[in-house]
Motif scaffolding. Sequence first.
Motif, short mmCIF file in Angstrom:
data_model
loop_
_atom_site.label_atom_id
_atom_site.label_comp_id
_atom_site.label_asym_id
_atom_site.label_seq_id
_atom_site.Cartn_x
_atom_site.Cartn_y
_atom_site.Cartn_z
N SER A 1 13.39 58.35 12.75
CA SER A 1 13.41 57.29 13.75
C SER A 1 14.69 57.30 14.58
N TYR A 2 15.71 57.97 14.09
CA TYR A 2 16.99 58.06 14.82
C TYR A 2 17.22 59.46 15.40
N ALA A 3 16.21 60.30 15.38
CA ALA A 3 16.31 61.65 15.93
C ALA A 3 15.66 61.68 17.31
N MET A 4 16.32 62.33 18.25
CA MET A 4 15.77 62.43 19.60
C MET A 4 16.47 63.56 20.35
N ARG A 5 15.69 64.32 21.11
CA ARG A 5 16.21 65.40 21.95
C ARG A 5 17.09 66.38 21.17
N GLY A 6 16.63 66.67 19.96
CA GLY A 6 17.30 67.70 19.16
C GLY A 6 18.54 67.26 18.43
N HIS A 7 18.85 65.97 18.43
CA HIS A 7 20.05 65.49 17.75
C HIS A 7 19.73 64.27 16.86
N GLN A 8 20.62 64.04 15.91
CA GLN A 8 20.50 62.89 15.01
C GLN A 8 21.55 61.87 15.41
#
Length: 388
Positions: free
Chosen positions: A112-119
Amino acid sequence: MRPPRLHGSGETVVLRGMTWSDPRGYDPVVAAGAAFAEANPGVTIQWDKRSLQGFESTPVGELAASYDLMVIDHPHTGICVAEGCLLPLDEWLPAEALQALANETVGKSFVSYAMRGHQWALPIDAATQVQAHRPDRGPRAENWAGVIAAAQAGEVILPLRPPHNLMCLYTLAANIGQPCASARDRLLPRAAGLAVLEALLAVSDHVDPACHEMDPIAALDALCEDGGRLRLAPLTYLYKGYANAGYRQHAVAFSDIAPLGQSGPLGSALGGTGIAVSARSAHPALAAGFAGWLAGADCQRTIYAQSNGQPGNAVAWADPAVNAPVEGAYFATRQTHEAAWLRPRHAGYMGFQEEGGELLTEALRRRLSPEAALDALDARFAASFATD
C-alpha cells in the motif's frame, strides 16, 4: 531485541516525529523512540501528535516541511509521490530488510506504500474494517442478514462519519465481488452500487442518527457503555485496545466481517498506518534506519505491541503472547485483514474521499436518492484524476 546502533559519533541529533493522538498511535512510537535513543547516544526522537480527523485529512507535504518522521495513511501516497515530499526508503535500507518486511506484511499493508518502483513508507500498524460485538449481550453476526436483523432490534452502532461511511460502501462492494475504482470513469457498476446502498440503508435506517457524526473510536466507546441494547458494530476499524480488559467499562470481541456476498470475509477497506521519512530530513540515514527497525518483527512483537501498539507485522500477529492481552483479536480477524481491499492512491484521491463521504451522508440520511448519489460519486471520482 536491542535497537541497531546507527549513530556513534557523539554528535547531538534530534529527530522530530508526527503521529496521531490515540494511545495506539502515540504510545508505541514514543517507547520505540526512547529505546532507539538509548542504543544510539546523542540521538533524541521527539514526537508530536494530531487528532484522528487531522491524521486522515492533513496534507503530508505540510508535515514533511517540519518533521523527519511521519506516521501516514496509505491513500496519501500518490500526492506525496507527486510532490516529492517523502524519502524513497528502498534507496536507504538494505534490500534484504525490505524483502523481509514484504514477506512479513499483513495483507496488502506493505504494497500500500509502494508506488512507481519505490517504497515510500513501511507498515507499522495493520487495520481494516472488522466486526466488533459485546459477548455479554449476544453473539456476533454471521452474515449481513444478521446485521440487518440486529439493526432492526436496535442493537447496532455503525460509525458513519465521513470517510467511514465511504469505507463501508467500499467494503460491501468488494465483498460481493464488485470492487470500487476498477475504472476511472465510475466508482462502481450501477447495479452493484444500488445493491450495496440498499444493504447499507437497511442498517443505517435503524441506527441512532448520531452515528453520522461518529468515527470508529466514538462508536466503540458507545458499544462499551453500560445500559442500552447495543451489541454489534458490524463494520469498524480494528482498535485492539477495546479488547483489553479494563480499557473501557466493558470489553468487546473483534472478529471477521459478516459478509454480504458468498465468498467469506473478503474486500474490507484497508486502513492502518506506515512510517515515512521526509525528503527534507537532515538525517535521512538515521531516520530510515529507525523506520526499518520500527516496522521489523523484533520491535513489533515486543516493545511496539507491549506499548499499546497494534502491530503491522505478521510475525507479531501470529505471536500468542501478542494475542493474549487482546483476547486473540489478531487471530480472529486475520482472514479479513489478509483479504482486504486497497483503496485508490492517485494524487487526486484524497479530495474525492472527502467529497465522496459527504455525498454518501446525504444518501444515507435519505436526502439524496441512491441513483443521484451514485451519479455524483461517479462524476467526482472521474474528476479526481484530472491532476494525474
